[in-house]
Scaffold this active site. Structure first.
Site: not given
Ligand code: NAD
Length: 496
Positions: A191, A265, A299, A398
């Protein structure tokens, strides 16, 4: 001009394309605000069908029982099918993600191919491990002769894997979540972020060409509701998630009642420590590059600069000068260095942090507003604050926008304490010409990675990557990467 893959109108479930029950959502190019396509959105019906397909393919299908060589052959075809579409995929990443040319070529696209190669290399090393032969008296039958026995440890696929990805590196992460899980014999439901669905759905076309058995790899699009259903369903065995710490925590809760294995992650607020003996140009260049890269939507970006007070004023001035030379604009122009934020909400969030920083007494050095010359697109000026209190929101949270903060220090001890005073622990960096002192600092930083003087840069995907504290649970990449998708089983037997 129509953008490749944006005409995909169905979800990929059980080896076929399925029309969505929920409907369609407009996907915009963040640099132009133009709609590039209407993406299919699934709901309960599709989640149920995708998990059922993955479960059936795991329990009764050929994939988990195929030899590793046979699975590797399929994944090689998968990679070849990606390579044959390189230019179309890159064009999509530019328009859907707003990734600038340099980033799109490297981490966003080539990184995915490098990750596949490395995962194949690791898969080739997986083999049963014999345990030592045991020869010892039998405590239950002392007169009955010695126990003479051996055993073997084998690694089996975990089961049905749900992969959930964010919007900032979507294609790379969709591949990174899926390929190691598949190589080790699992079946997958992927997803993507609801903001970048086409970077995932395009993989459906690629799977069809690669010869993966039906049901082995399923792709559904949708928001938090779809993610919640996926992570709470008892038929899913393992969740591999990349995203924010807030959602990561929700996923732990959602998946707890069914005791899934969960890898997270998550986000970061990584520190760059600049010692008084650092190469100042290099340190300032690293800082300027880091908080502006992908408009701060990364991230592991270094966004907190802990700078020795004796050089702080000079550091701030150089960063300011470098930042003012960076070209902002539509990533379709390959000379652009700073692209847009993903959506208006992300820009508003960034603006709100500027207000919080000013209210907290931080000094605005450069940026701080929407650029006057870009009326369309979710652009925000690279923004640097000095005189920042490490306990303030701008230093602790962040932002995921192009904001860097400078915090002064006087002693090494103070610098380490400031760097570690964060709920995150993803990456970190030290700049110093005293390499031993930098190494000593690196040992004390509570983060999953530290680079000294810019690091070597060539360990991408080969070194373990992941967080301490709120930055995550588990590691992606590195020599043990594939073990996360397997279960150890011990088989013991008498030898005579
Ligand atoms: P987000 O956490 O808002 O969403 C990530 C995913 O989770 C999306 O597909 C979203 O639809 C889904 N999601 C949302 N609520 C959910 C729930 N309750 N249950 C299951 N899935 C759910 O993140 P974003 O805004 O898309 O991305 C940015 C974030 O990702 C930042 O915090 C960034 O640091 C992190 N990130 C981390 C890494 C790493 O490798 N550590 C890499 C890239 C991004």
């Amino acid at each position: 001009m129509s953008i490749p893959f944006t005409n995909i109108k169905q979800l990929f479930i059980d080896g076929t394309w399925v029309s969505p029950s929920v409907g369609f959502e407009a996907i915009v190019n963040p640099a132009t605000e133009e709609i590039i396509g209407e993406a299919p959105v699934g709901g309960k019906v599709e989640v149920d069908a995708a998990i059922a397909a993955a479960r059936h393919a795991f329990d009764t299908g050929p994939w988990p029982r195929m030899s590793m060589d046979a699975r590797i052959a399929v994944i090689r075809k998968f990679k070849a099918a990606i390579v044959s579409r390189s230019e179309e995929i890159k064009a999509l990443l530019t328009a859907e993600v707003g990734a600038v040319y340099m980033l799109m070529q490297s981490a966003q696209f080539q990184g995915a191919l490098d990750a596949i190669d490395y995962a194949i290399e690791l898969a080739q090393r997986i083999a049963p491990e014999p345990s030592p032969i045991e020869l010892k008296p039998n405590p239950f039958d002392p007169a009955g002769g010695d126990i003479f026995a051996g055993g073997v440890i084998i690694r089996e696929p975990y089961g049905v894997v749900a992969g959930i990805t964010p919007y900032n590196y979507p294609f790379f992460l969709n591949v990174v979540k899926s390929v190691p899980a598949l190589l080790t014999g699992n079946t997958v439901v992927l997803k993507p972020s609801q903001f970048t669905p086409f970077s995932a759905l395009l993989l459906g076309q690629i799977i069809e060409e690669s010869g993966l058995p039906k049901g082995t790899f399923n792709i559904i699009n949708g928001g938090p509701e779809v993610g919640t259903l996926l992570t709470s369903d008892p038929r899913v065995d393992l969740v591999t998630f990349t995203g924010s710490d807030k959602v990561g925590a929700a996923i732990l809760t959602q998946s707890a009642p069914t005791l899934k294995r969960v890898y997270l992650e998550l986000g970061g607020k990584s520190a760059l420590i600049v010692r008084p003996d650092a190469d100042l140009m290099k340190a300032a260049g690293t800082a300027a590059f880091s908080f502006t890269l992908h408009a701060g939507q990364g991230c592991a970006l270094l966004t907190r600069y802990i700078v020795h007070n004796s050089i702080r004023a000079q550091f701030v001035e150089i960063v300011k000068q470098i930042v003012s030379t960076l070209k902002m604009g539509n990533p379709a122009d390959p000379s652009v260095i700073v692209g847009p934020l993903i959506r208006e909400a992300a820009r508003q969030k960034t603006e709100s942090y500027v207000e919080k920083a000013l209210a907290g007494g931080a000094r605005l050095v450069v940026g701080g507003k929407r650029p006057a010359e870009h009326k369309r697109g979710y652009f925000f000026e690279p923004t640097l604050f000095d005189d920042v209190d490490n306990r303030s929101a701008i230093a602790q949270e962040e932002v995921f926008g192009p904001i860097g903060v400078v915090i002064g220090y006087d002693t090494d001890e103070e610098a380490i304490a400031l760097a570690n005073d964060s709920r995150f622990g993803l990456s970190g960096a030290v700049m110093s010409t005293d390499r031993a002192a930098a190494y000593r600092m690196a040992l004390r930083l509570r983060t999953g990675g530290v680079s000294i003087n810019g690091g070597t840069g060539d360990l991408f995907v080969k070194a373990p990557f992941g967080g301490y504290k709120h930055s995550g649970i588990g590691r992606e990449f590195g020599p043990a990467w594939l073990n996360e998708f397997m279960l150890d089983k011990s088989i013991t037997y008498p030898l005579g």
